[in-house]
Scaffold this active site. Structure first.
Site, short mmCIF file in Angstrom:
data_model
loop_
_atom_site.label_atom_id
_atom_site.label_comp_id
_atom_site.label_asym_id
_atom_site.label_seq_id
_atom_site.Cartn_x
_atom_site.Cartn_y
_atom_site.Cartn_z
CD GLU A 167 -2.99 -1.03 2.32
OE1 GLU A 167 -2.91 -0.08 3.12
OE2 GLU A 167 -3.89 -1.87 2.36
CD GLU A 352 -3.51 -5.95 4.08
OE1 GLU A 352 -4.30 -5.12 4.57
OE2 GLU A 352 -2.29 -5.79 4.06
C1 FCB Z 1 -4.37 -2.14 5.59
C2 FCB Z 1 -2.98 -2.46 6.08
C3 FCB Z 1 -2.92 -3.46 7.20
C4 FCB Z 1 -4.06 -3.27 8.18
C5 FCB Z 1 -5.38 -3.20 7.46
C6 FCB Z 1 -6.57 -3.07 8.36
O1 FCB Z 1 -4.39 -0.85 5.07
O2 FCB Z 1 -2.20 -2.94 5.02
O3 FCB Z 1 -1.67 -3.38 7.81
O4 FCB Z 1 -3.82 -2.14 8.94
O5 FCB Z 1 -5.37 -2.11 6.57
#
Ligand code: FCB
Length: 450
Positions: A167, A352
């Protein structure tokens, strides 16, 4: 009887974590401090002054945590390396015990049939490099590539997928524009410089991984569909700016070798020129793209929100998580098809996806009932399944997160785990969402209900 949307054979079923959020013992065995260690120890920067000093104590409990993964049936695990454990000053001398921790974790995963997916940078820059300007210093691309070489030489024979950066948008926006993440700068002209250097580091890292024989390497971005709150031209323009800033800022340079025009509009003269040589580096072909998806944002023009003058509008009647993110599963299908349609047929992973909710207290070893999180996974897996039906080349899915953990400046209150963690005793207890996910993995499909 449950309905199941079947997923392709060999689809990776994973969970994701990151070093500073779970490991604890940040300075153990010769590790150097990171910018997150420094930031969290600066008064006023995090909720209740909470730090990653202990977190989930995973640094000392990796064996137990890999057993949890095995019991879930995970076929992959995405974790990140704390750069300053391996290179305490960020470059130069390698700290053998730090490297040994990841070597052993990788071995443990392989021994349990779990494919290691390694993120090289999940926000914890060595503090020594920050002292030299960190992401503002152009040299960071070379420092990152050298670190990548160390890691590929050490783990390359066992790692399934390498991720350069997690990110980059958050690094630049939260770390340098809004100051809510380490290193805590609030400096508009810095943010675009940081973005350029993140992209250059990504490209240099990718080249280094490839040169060392790492075959599967890519980038992880967080994407969030931006939907105009109305037909008003100012809302539509604000939505375009927000979309360029968050969704296209990193992908257009990587895939097309140019930045979206809206960014020069937003940053004006602060937007630095990028040479052809830099774009050459940035365009190093990816083997895959990882997408972190949590929410969408219905967006309106907001004169009080520089530099984008765009803000999300709350949606009445919709469910919001504990981090105040709207739950909107169909937007995951949209994100995946948008990437395929705009950028072409690169293999994709959902690296994620998950939700923080206020779980009921954990009592006496009993499973924690988390029906909202179960529903969240159910709906989002169905949305991923729909993307597959639409022909998207989706190769895997990683739940965020394996464990309740340190949610950056929000501290320990935001629980995303499949496993509940009692931060006093470090006891891990499965939630109903872990039971649900185990069933998904067992049947290789999105289980829709019972
Ligand atoms: C993302 C991050 C991770 C965590 C989630 C909830 O942006 O990559 O580390 O904080 O959000």
């Amino acid at each position: 009887m449950s309905d199941v949307i079947p997923f392709p054979m060999g689809f990776l079923w994973g969970a994701a974590t990151s070093a500073y959020q779970i490991e604890g013992s940040p300075l153990a065995d010769g590790a150097g401090p990171s910018i997150w260690h420094r930031f969290a120890h600066t008064p006023g920067m995090t909720a209740n002054g909470e730090t990653g000093d202990v977190a989930c104590d995973h640094y000392r409990r990796a064996d137990q945590d890999v057993r949890l993964m095995r019991d879930l049936g995970l076929t992959a695990y995405r974790f990140s390396i704390a750069w300053a454990r391996v290179l305490p000053a960020g470059r130069g001398r390698v700290n053998a015990p730090g490297l040994a921790f990841y070597d052993r974790l990788t071995d443990l995963l392989v021994a349990h049939g779990i494919r290691p997916v390694v993120t090289l940078y999940h926000w914890d820059l060595p503090a020594a490099l920050d002292d030299e300007g960190g992401w503002i210093n152009r040299d960071v691309a070379g420092w990152f590539a050298d670190y990548a070489v160390v890691m590929v030489r050490a783990l390359g024979d066992r790692v399934a997928l390498w991720v350069t950066l997690n990110e980059p948008w958050v690094v630049s926006d939260a770390g340098y524009l809004h100051g809510v993440h380490a290193p805590g700068h609030r400096n508009l002209p810095e943010a675009p410089v940081v973005s350029h250097n993140l992209l250059r580091a990504h490209g240099a890292g990718l080249q280094a991984i490839h040169a060392e024989g790492g075959r599967q390497a890519g980038l992880v971005v967080n994407l969030e569909p931006k939907i105009a709150a109305s037909e008003r031209p100012e809302d539509i323009a604000a939505t375009r700016r927000a979309d360029a800033y968050m969704n296209r800022q990193f992908l257009d340079p990587v895939f097309f070798g140019r930045f979206p025009d809206e960014l020069t509009e937003v940053f004006g003269p602060a937007w630095p020129a990028c040479s052809e040589a830099d774009f050459g580096l940035i365009r190093e072909p990816l083997d895959f793209l990882g997408i972190n998806y949590y929410t969408r944002a219905v967006t309106r023009h907001d004169p009080s929100a520089p530099p984008l003058f765009a803000a999300p509008t709350p949606q009445p009647g919709r469910l919001y998580t504990a981090t105040n993110w709207e739950v909107c599963a169909p937007a995951l299908t949209d994100v995946l098809t948008w990437v395929r349609d705009r950028y072409g047929p690169v293999p994709l992973y959902v690296t994620e996806n998950g939700a923080a909710f206020h779980d009921p207290p954990q009592v006496d070893g009993a499973l924690v009932e988390d029906p909202l999180r179960v529903a969240y996974f159910q709906e989002h897996l169905a949305a991923a399944g729909r993307a597959l039906e639409l022909g998207v080349d989706l190769r895997g899915y990683f739940a965020w997160s394996l464990l309740d953990n340190y949610e950056w400046s929000a501290g320990y209150d935001k629980r995303f785990g499949l496993f509940h963690v009692d931060f006093e005793t470090q006891r891990r207890t499965p939630k109903a969402s872990a039971r649900y996910y185990r069933e998904v993995i067992r049947t290789n499909g999105a289980v829709l209900g019972s």
